[in-house]
Motif scaffolding. Sequence first.
Motif, PDB file in Angstrom:
ATOM      1  N   VAL A 187     -15.059 186.172  43.273  1.00  0.00           N
ATOM      2  CA  VAL A 187     -14.095 185.180  42.793  1.00  0.00           C
ATOM      3  C   VAL A 187     -12.851 185.879  42.250  1.00  0.00           C
ATOM      4  CG1 VAL A 187     -13.686 183.435  41.014  1.00  0.00           C
ATOM      5  CG2 VAL A 187     -15.821 183.414  42.311  1.00  0.00           C
ATOM      6  N   LEU A 188     -13.054 186.892  41.429  1.00  0.00           N
ATOM      7  CA  LEU A 188     -11.924 187.588  40.819  1.00  0.00           C
ATOM      8  C   LEU A 188     -11.110 188.353  41.858  1.00  0.00           C
ATOM      9  CD1 LEU A 188     -13.618 188.848  37.545  1.00  0.00           C
ATOM     10  CD2 LEU A 188     -12.019 186.936  37.792  1.00  0.00           C
ATOM     11  N   LYS A 189     -11.785 188.961  42.823  1.00  0.00           N
ATOM     12  CA  LYS A 189     -11.080 189.701  43.869  1.00  0.00           C
ATOM     13  C   LYS A 189     -10.187 188.761  44.679  1.00  0.00           C
ATOM     14  CE  LYS A 189     -11.703 192.597  47.910  1.00  0.00           C
ATOM     15  NZ  LYS A 189     -12.629 193.199  48.851  1.00  0.00           N
ATOM     16  N   LYS A 190     -10.712 187.597  45.045  1.00  0.00           N
ATOM     17  CA  LYS A 190      -9.931 186.630  45.798  1.00  0.00           C
ATOM     18  C   LYS A 190      -8.714 186.179  44.994  1.00  0.00           C
ATOM     19  CE  LYS A 190     -10.298 182.160  48.103  1.00  0.00           C
ATOM     20  NZ  LYS A 190     -11.164 181.006  48.356  1.00  0.00           N
ATOM     21  N   PHE A 191      -8.910 185.932  43.708  1.00  0.00           N
ATOM     22  CA  PHE A 191      -7.804 185.532  42.841  1.00  0.00           C
ATOM     23  C   PHE A 191      -6.741 186.617  42.777  1.00  0.00           C
ATOM     24  CE2 PHE A 191      -5.847 185.445  38.605  1.00  0.00           C
ATOM     25  CZ  PHE A 191      -5.259 184.198  38.649  1.00  0.00           C
ATOM     26  N   LEU A 192      -7.163 187.849  42.596  1.00  0.00           N
ATOM     27  CA  LEU A 192      -6.195 188.954  42.529  1.00  0.00           C
ATOM     28  C   LEU A 192      -5.391 189.070  43.820  1.00  0.00           C
ATOM     29  CD1 LEU A 192      -8.119 191.830  40.730  1.00  0.00           C
ATOM     30  CD2 LEU A 192      -6.205 190.495  39.856  1.00  0.00           C
ATOM     31  N   GLU A 193      -6.062 188.950  44.936  1.00  0.00           N
ATOM     32  CA  GLU A 193      -5.382 189.092  46.222  1.00  0.00           C
ATOM     33  C   GLU A 193      -4.431 187.934  46.514  1.00  0.00           C
ATOM     34  OE1 GLU A 193      -8.615 189.467  48.977  1.00  0.00           O
ATOM     35  OE2 GLU A 193      -8.960 191.574  48.474  1.00  0.00           O
ATOM     36  N   ASN A 194      -4.810 186.724  46.110  1.00  0.00           N
ATOM     37  CA  ASN A 194      -4.051 185.540  46.509  1.00  0.00           C
ATOM     38  C   ASN A 194      -3.111 184.974  45.463  1.00  0.00           C
ATOM     39  OD1 ASN A 194      -5.401 185.599  48.976  1.00  0.00           O
ATOM     40  ND2 ASN A 194      -7.031 184.291  48.224  1.00  0.00           N
ATOM     41  N   ARG A 195      -3.411 185.171  44.177  1.00  0.00           N
ATOM     42  CA  ARG A 195      -2.662 184.444  43.151  1.00  0.00           C
ATOM     43  C   ARG A 195      -2.047 185.301  42.054  1.00  0.00           C
ATOM     44  NH1 ARG A 195      -3.786 178.723  43.339  1.00  0.00           N
ATOM     45  NH2 ARG A 195      -2.100 178.682  41.831  1.00  0.00           N
ATOM     46  N   ASP A 248     -19.560 180.824  34.971  1.00  0.00           N
ATOM     47  CA  ASP A 248     -19.767 179.391  34.778  1.00  0.00           C
ATOM     48  C   ASP A 248     -18.436 178.642  34.697  1.00  0.00           C
ATOM     49  OD1 ASP A 248     -22.513 179.567  34.878  1.00  0.00           O
ATOM     50  OD2 ASP A 248     -22.789 179.521  32.693  1.00  0.00           O
ATOM     51  N   MET A 249     -17.453 179.225  34.029  1.00  0.00           N
ATOM     52  CA  MET A 249     -16.133 178.594  33.963  1.00  0.00           C
ATOM     53  C   MET A 249     -15.474 178.576  35.339  1.00  0.00           C
ATOM     54  SD  MET A 249     -14.381 179.714  30.381  1.00  0.00           S
ATOM     55  CE  MET A 249     -15.128 181.295  30.039  1.00  0.00           C
ATOM     56  N   ALA A 250     -15.571 179.674  36.062  1.00  0.00           N
ATOM     57  CA  ALA A 250     -14.953 179.764  37.385  1.00  0.00           C
ATOM     58  C   ALA A 250     -15.567 178.760  38.354  1.00  0.00           C
ATOM     59  CB  ALA A 250     -15.079 181.185  37.932  1.00  0.00           C
ATOM     60  N   LEU A 251     -16.844 178.472  38.185  1.00  0.00           N
ATOM     61  CA  LEU A 251     -17.531 177.536  39.068  1.00  0.00           C
ATOM     62  C   LEU A 251     -17.491 176.102  38.557  1.00  0.00           C
ATOM     63  CD1 LEU A 251     -20.655 179.686  40.035  1.00  0.00           C
ATOM     64  CD2 LEU A 251     -18.530 179.356  41.330  1.00  0.00           C
ATOM     65  N   GLY A 252     -16.841 175.891  37.412  1.00  0.00           N
ATOM     66  CA  GLY A 252     -16.710 174.553  36.869  1.00  0.00           C
ATOM     67  C   GLY A 252     -17.927 174.036  36.135  1.00  0.00           C
ATOM     68  N   ARG A 253     -18.863 174.900  35.835  1.00  0.00           N
ATOM     69  CA  ARG A 253     -20.072 174.489  35.109  1.00  0.00           C
ATOM     70  C   ARG A 253     -19.855 174.502  33.600  1.00  0.00           C
ATOM     71  NH1 ARG A 253     -24.068 178.054  38.854  1.00  0.00           N
ATOM     72  NH2 ARG A 253     -23.034 179.714  37.699  1.00  0.00           N
ATOM     73  N   GLU A 279      -7.809 176.957  36.245  1.00  0.00           N
ATOM     74  CA  GLU A 279      -7.619 176.099  37.417  1.00  0.00           C
ATOM     75  C   GLU A 279      -7.085 176.915  38.591  1.00  0.00           C
ATOM     76  OE1 GLU A 279      -5.281 172.703  36.294  1.00  0.00           O
ATOM     77  OE2 GLU A 279      -6.791 172.033  34.860  1.00  0.00           O
ATOM     78  N   MET A 280      -6.170 177.835  38.319  1.00  0.00           N
ATOM     79  CA  MET A 280      -5.672 178.715  39.387  1.00  0.00           C
ATOM     80  C   MET A 280      -6.781 179.624  39.914  1.00  0.00           C
ATOM     81  SD  MET A 280      -1.864 179.849  38.212  1.00  0.00           S
ATOM     82  CE  MET A 280      -1.832 179.580  36.465  1.00  0.00           C
ATOM     83  N   LEU A 281      -7.609 180.117  38.992  1.00  0.00           N
ATOM     84  CA  LEU A 281      -8.724 180.983  39.388  1.00  0.00           C
ATOM     85  C   LEU A 281      -9.696 180.198  40.277  1.00  0.00           C
ATOM     86  CD1 LEU A 281     -10.123 183.796  38.930  1.00  0.00           C
ATOM     87  CD2 LEU A 281     -11.424 182.647  37.156  1.00  0.00           C
ATOM     88  N   ARG A 282      -9.981 178.972  39.883  1.00  0.00           N
ATOM     89  CA  ARG A 282     -10.893 178.135  40.666  1.00  0.00           C
ATOM     90  C   ARG A 282     -10.331 177.829  42.050  1.00  0.00           C
ATOM     91  NH1 ARG A 282     -12.246 173.926  35.812  1.00  0.00           N
ATOM     92  NH2 ARG A 282     -13.758 175.242  34.721  1.00  0.00           N
ATOM     93  N   ALA A 283      -9.023 177.703  42.133  1.00  0.00           N
ATOM     94  CA  ALA A 283      -8.376 177.397  43.421  1.00  0.00           C
ATOM     95  C   ALA A 283      -8.321 178.634  44.319  1.00  0.00           C
ATOM     96  CB  ALA A 283      -6.972 176.849  43.184  1.00  0.00           C
ATOM     97  N   GLY A 284      -8.484 179.799  43.708  1.00  0.00           N
ATOM     98  CA  GLY A 284      -8.480 181.028  44.488  1.00  0.00           C
ATOM     99  C   GLY A 284      -7.113 181.479  44.773  1.00  0.00           C
TER     100      GLY A 284
END
Length: 76
Positions: A21-29, A54-59, A71-76
């Motif tokens: 999740v974090l890698k995708k966020f770093l690359e895209n956002r 849990d926060m990244a997955l909305g739990r 929200e940006m992290l969740r969107a990737g």
Amino acid sequence: MAEFDRIRWRCRRGLLELDLVLKKFLENRFDTLDPGERRLFDELLDTPDNDLLDMALGRQEPEPRYRAVMEMLRAG
């Protein structure tokens, strides 16, 4: 570039799912974040792995000040 490298290193976690999740966020956002959002993201990285996942997955909901960045992290 030093800031990005430091943040990228901090994104290496003990949970593979969170790493992805974090890698995708770093690359895209990450490049689109303003300095305040970058500071908040850096603060979020102090969160324990399971809570952050849990926060990244909305739990689990983040503190109000982190909601926009999460929200940006969740969107990737």
